[in-house]
Design a protein around this motif. Structure first.
Motif, PDB file in Angstrom:
ATOM      1  N   PHE A 147      20.645   2.341  -8.352  1.00  0.00           N
ATOM      2  CA  PHE A 147      19.248   2.521  -7.931  1.00  0.00           C
ATOM      3  C   PHE A 147      18.598   1.170  -7.637  1.00  0.00           C
ATOM      4  CE2 PHE A 147      14.715   2.783  -8.899  1.00  0.00           C
ATOM      5  CZ  PHE A 147      14.329   3.850  -8.108  1.00  0.00           C
ATOM      6  N   PHE A 148      18.773   0.203  -8.523  1.00  0.00           N
ATOM      7  CA  PHE A 148      18.174  -1.118  -8.302  1.00  0.00           C
ATOM      8  C   PHE A 148      18.826  -1.833  -7.120  1.00  0.00           C
ATOM      9  CE2 PHE A 148      16.957  -0.789 -12.907  1.00  0.00           C
ATOM     10  CZ  PHE A 148      15.599  -0.736 -12.669  1.00  0.00           C
ATOM     11  N   ARG A 149      20.117  -1.600  -6.899  1.00  0.00           N
ATOM     12  CA  ARG A 149      20.747  -2.196  -5.732  1.00  0.00           C
ATOM     13  C   ARG A 149      20.143  -1.640  -4.444  1.00  0.00           C
ATOM     14  NH1 ARG A 149      26.859  -1.085  -3.473  1.00  0.00           N
ATOM     15  NH2 ARG A 149      26.713  -2.486  -1.668  1.00  0.00           N
ATOM     16  N   ILE A 150      19.914  -0.335  -4.398  1.00  0.00           N
ATOM     17  CA  ILE A 150      19.290   0.280  -3.221  1.00  0.00           C
ATOM     18  C   ILE A 150      17.880  -0.266  -3.030  1.00  0.00           C
ATOM     19  CG2 ILE A 150      18.435   2.459  -2.286  1.00  0.00           C
ATOM     20  CD1 ILE A 150      20.825   3.840  -3.549  1.00  0.00           C
ATOM     21  N   CYS A 151      17.125  -0.397  -4.125  1.00  0.00           N
ATOM     22  CA  CYS A 151      15.762  -0.920  -4.020  1.00  0.00           C
ATOM     23  C   CYS A 151      15.755  -2.335  -3.437  1.00  0.00           C
ATOM     24  CB  CYS A 151      15.095  -0.908  -5.387  1.00  0.00           C
ATOM     25  SG  CYS A 151      14.704   0.732  -6.033  1.00  0.00           S
ATOM     26  N   ASN A 152      16.633  -3.182  -3.920  1.00  0.00           N
ATOM     27  CA  ASN A 152      16.664  -4.562  -3.431  1.00  0.00           C
ATOM     28  C   ASN A 152      17.090  -4.630  -1.962  1.00  0.00           C
ATOM     29  OD1 ASN A 152      15.915  -5.547  -5.962  1.00  0.00           O
ATOM     30  ND2 ASN A 152      18.049  -5.663  -6.653  1.00  0.00           N
ATOM     31  N   GLU A 153      18.065  -3.817  -1.588  1.00  0.00           N
ATOM     32  CA  GLU A 153      18.551  -3.862  -0.206  1.00  0.00           C
ATOM     33  C   GLU A 153      17.500  -3.363   0.781  1.00  0.00           C
ATOM     34  OE1 GLU A 153      21.230  -5.141   0.976  1.00  0.00           O
ATOM     35  OE2 GLU A 153      22.329  -5.587  -0.858  1.00  0.00           O
ATOM     36  N   VAL A 154      16.853  -2.242   0.475  1.00  0.00           N
ATOM     37  CA  VAL A 154      15.866  -1.688   1.414  1.00  0.00           C
ATOM     38  C   VAL A 154      14.620  -2.562   1.470  1.00  0.00           C
ATOM     39  CG1 VAL A 154      16.720   0.658   1.113  1.00  0.00           C
ATOM     40  CG2 VAL A 154      14.873  -0.145  -0.336  1.00  0.00           C
ATOM     41  N   LYS A 155      14.265  -3.227   0.371  1.00  0.00           N
ATOM     42  CA  LYS A 155      13.085  -4.090   0.383  1.00  0.00           C
ATOM     43  C   LYS A 155      13.329  -5.343   1.216  1.00  0.00           C
ATOM     44  CE  LYS A 155      11.932  -6.231  -3.384  1.00  0.00           C
ATOM     45  NZ  LYS A 155      11.411  -6.522  -4.747  1.00  0.00           N
ATOM     46  N   GLN A 156      14.548  -5.865   1.172  1.00  0.00           N
ATOM     47  CA  GLN A 156      14.865  -7.035   1.984  1.00  0.00           C
ATOM     48  C   GLN A 156      15.007  -6.695   3.465  1.00  0.00           C
ATOM     49  OE1 GLN A 156      18.342  -8.891   0.346  1.00  0.00           O
ATOM     50  NE2 GLN A 156      17.396  -9.281  -1.654  1.00  0.00           N
ATOM     51  N   HIS A 157      15.423  -5.467   3.757  1.00  0.00           N
ATOM     52  CA  HIS A 157      15.662  -5.091   5.152  1.00  0.00           C
ATOM     53  C   HIS A 157      14.409  -4.542   5.820  1.00  0.00           C
ATOM     54  CE1 HIS A 157      18.231  -3.963   8.539  1.00  0.00           C
ATOM     55  NE2 HIS A 157      17.541  -2.844   8.600  1.00  0.00           N
ATOM     56  N   ASN A 158      13.577  -3.842   5.088  1.00  0.00           N
ATOM     57  CA  ASN A 158      12.405  -3.178   5.667  1.00  0.00           C
ATOM     58  C   ASN A 158      11.175  -3.594   4.869  1.00  0.00           C
ATOM     59  OD1 ASN A 158      10.536  -1.505   6.882  1.00  0.00           O
ATOM     60  ND2 ASN A 158      11.897   0.266   6.941  1.00  0.00           N
ATOM     61  N   LEU A 159      10.219  -4.234   5.522  1.00  0.00           N
ATOM     62  CA  LEU A 159       9.045  -4.767   4.831  1.00  0.00           C
ATOM     63  C   LEU A 159       8.079  -3.693   4.368  1.00  0.00           C
ATOM     64  CD1 LEU A 159       8.243  -7.867   7.085  1.00  0.00           C
ATOM     65  CD2 LEU A 159       9.508  -7.795   4.937  1.00  0.00           C
ATOM     66  N   VAL A 160       8.188  -2.456   4.855  1.00  0.00           N
ATOM     67  CA  VAL A 160       7.253  -1.408   4.423  1.00  0.00           C
ATOM     68  C   VAL A 160       7.482  -1.010   2.976  1.00  0.00           C
ATOM     69  CG1 VAL A 160       7.085  -0.513   6.770  1.00  0.00           C
ATOM     70  CG2 VAL A 160       8.747   0.476   5.207  1.00  0.00           C
ATOM     71  N   PHE A 161       8.628  -1.369   2.407  1.00  0.00           N
ATOM     72  CA  PHE A 161       8.911  -1.023   1.019  1.00  0.00           C
ATOM     73  C   PHE A 161       8.389  -2.073   0.042  1.00  0.00           C
ATOM     74  CE2 PHE A 161      11.972   1.645   3.209  1.00  0.00           C
ATOM     75  CZ  PHE A 161      11.874   2.832   2.497  1.00  0.00           C
TER      76      PHE A 161
END
Length: 330
Positions: free
Chosen positions: A139-153
């Protein structure tokens, strides 16, 4: 504008730096417009009220003569006002007369952290895995990846200076809706997220997951991966085996009546077959969805593209031995 543009400090990423400068400039222009120009919609609404009051007063004044009162002109004004009242405003942003709900996003974030992510959470690890369908590390890996790739998160502040939803709230909302198939407003009371906001983050989450993890996980097995699968299954006593093919029927609730005979199998409901191949590490390296439910487990392979590359000679080159015979495919 110069002050707003220069107020943002430099960052390591040029694209992120430009985005922050443009956002700061846009907010400065909005504050200037609200201060010196005002709310255009509110001014239009006040002007319409004045026009309507003038129209009403003109109709109530019996002493008005034909020269003072032009009936056709007043009729045109009343028609324009009626057309404006019937016009629907576009969805998005604050609208005049729209109710404001104070959802307490910070309290919802604290409650989510206290339940699952604190040092001593309310619910243990097995509850998290059952409800989120994954481990906390994933879960934390997904959070970090999507936050770095998409600024809306990223968690940001709105125009009023209040903090928005956290990355944990956004990802949890998308996972709950996609995993359980619940309506978008079902999580409002728990995560303090409106229906339109939930739908927006579900779409952004799906797009981001495909862009981030698609090249690695959403692909067919290559030569290296195929050789690893063969060696792994040979060590377990199944030489020449790539994986286990399984088919399951998904109920199609809104199947057209004309297609019921094609998609209805042994049951009374229309279904669509999902075909997947996975190894014992639950790595799904093949999935095919769309076969009619009337097909059985034998003729479903006739419609499947699973062996199409093998028949056309486009499969990755591998060598394996089964029953004392060596096979070369590619």
């Amino acid at each position: 504008m110069d002050m707003a543009w220069s107020s943002v400090g430099p960052s390591g990423n040029a694209v992120v730096n430009l985005d922050n400068k443009l956002r700061a400039t846009a907010k400065a222009l909005q504050r200037w417009s609200d201060r010196w120009i005002g709310n255009i919609k509110l001014q239009i609404a006040i002007a319409l009220e004045v026009i309507m009051s003038s129209v009403d007063s003109s109709f109530m004044d019996d002493s008005s003569s034909d020269e003072e009162f032009d009936f056709h002109e007043e009729e045109e004004i009343a028609m324009l006002v009626a057309m404006h009242k019937r016009k629907k405003l576009k969805h998005g942003g604050s609208a005049y007369g729209r109710a404001f709900i104070r959802r307490e996003r910070i309290d919802a974030h604290k409650r989510l952290v206290r339940n699952y992510f604190a040092s001593s959470p309310v619910f243990p690890e097995n509850y998290f895995r059952r409800r989120f369908r994954m481990s906390k590390d994933l879960f934390f890996r997904i959070c970090n990846e999507v936050k770095q790739h998409n600024l809306v998160f990223e968690q940001r502040r709105n125009c009023a200076g209040l903090p928005g939803h956290s990355i944990e709230q956004k990802v949890t909302a998308a996972l709950r809706i996609m995993a359980y198939g619940v309506p978008a407003d079902y999580i409002d009371d728990n995560l303090a997220m409106a229906e339109s906001t939930s739908i927006f983050y579900v779409k952004q989450f799906a797009i981001t997951m495909v862009e981030v993890f698609g090249p690695q996980y959403l692909r067919a097995a290559n030569a290296q991966h195929t050789q690893r699968l063969l060696e792994m299954n040979k060590a377990r006593g199944f030489p020449g085996m790539l994986g286990s093919v399984d088919c399951m029927h998904w109920k199609w609730k809104n199947c057209p009546k004309a297609w019921h005979g094609q998609f209805k199998g042994c049951g009374k409901d229309a279904t669509i077959i999902l075909e997947a191949v996975a190894d014992y590490e639950t790595w799904i390296w093949h999935a095919y969805f769309g076969t009619p439910g009337s097909c059985n487990d034998i003729n479903v392979l006739d419609r499947s593209p699973l062996f199409a590359n093998l028949a056309n000679g486009e499969a990755p080159p591998v060598t394996f031995e089964a029953n004392g015979r060596t096979y070369n495919y590619g």
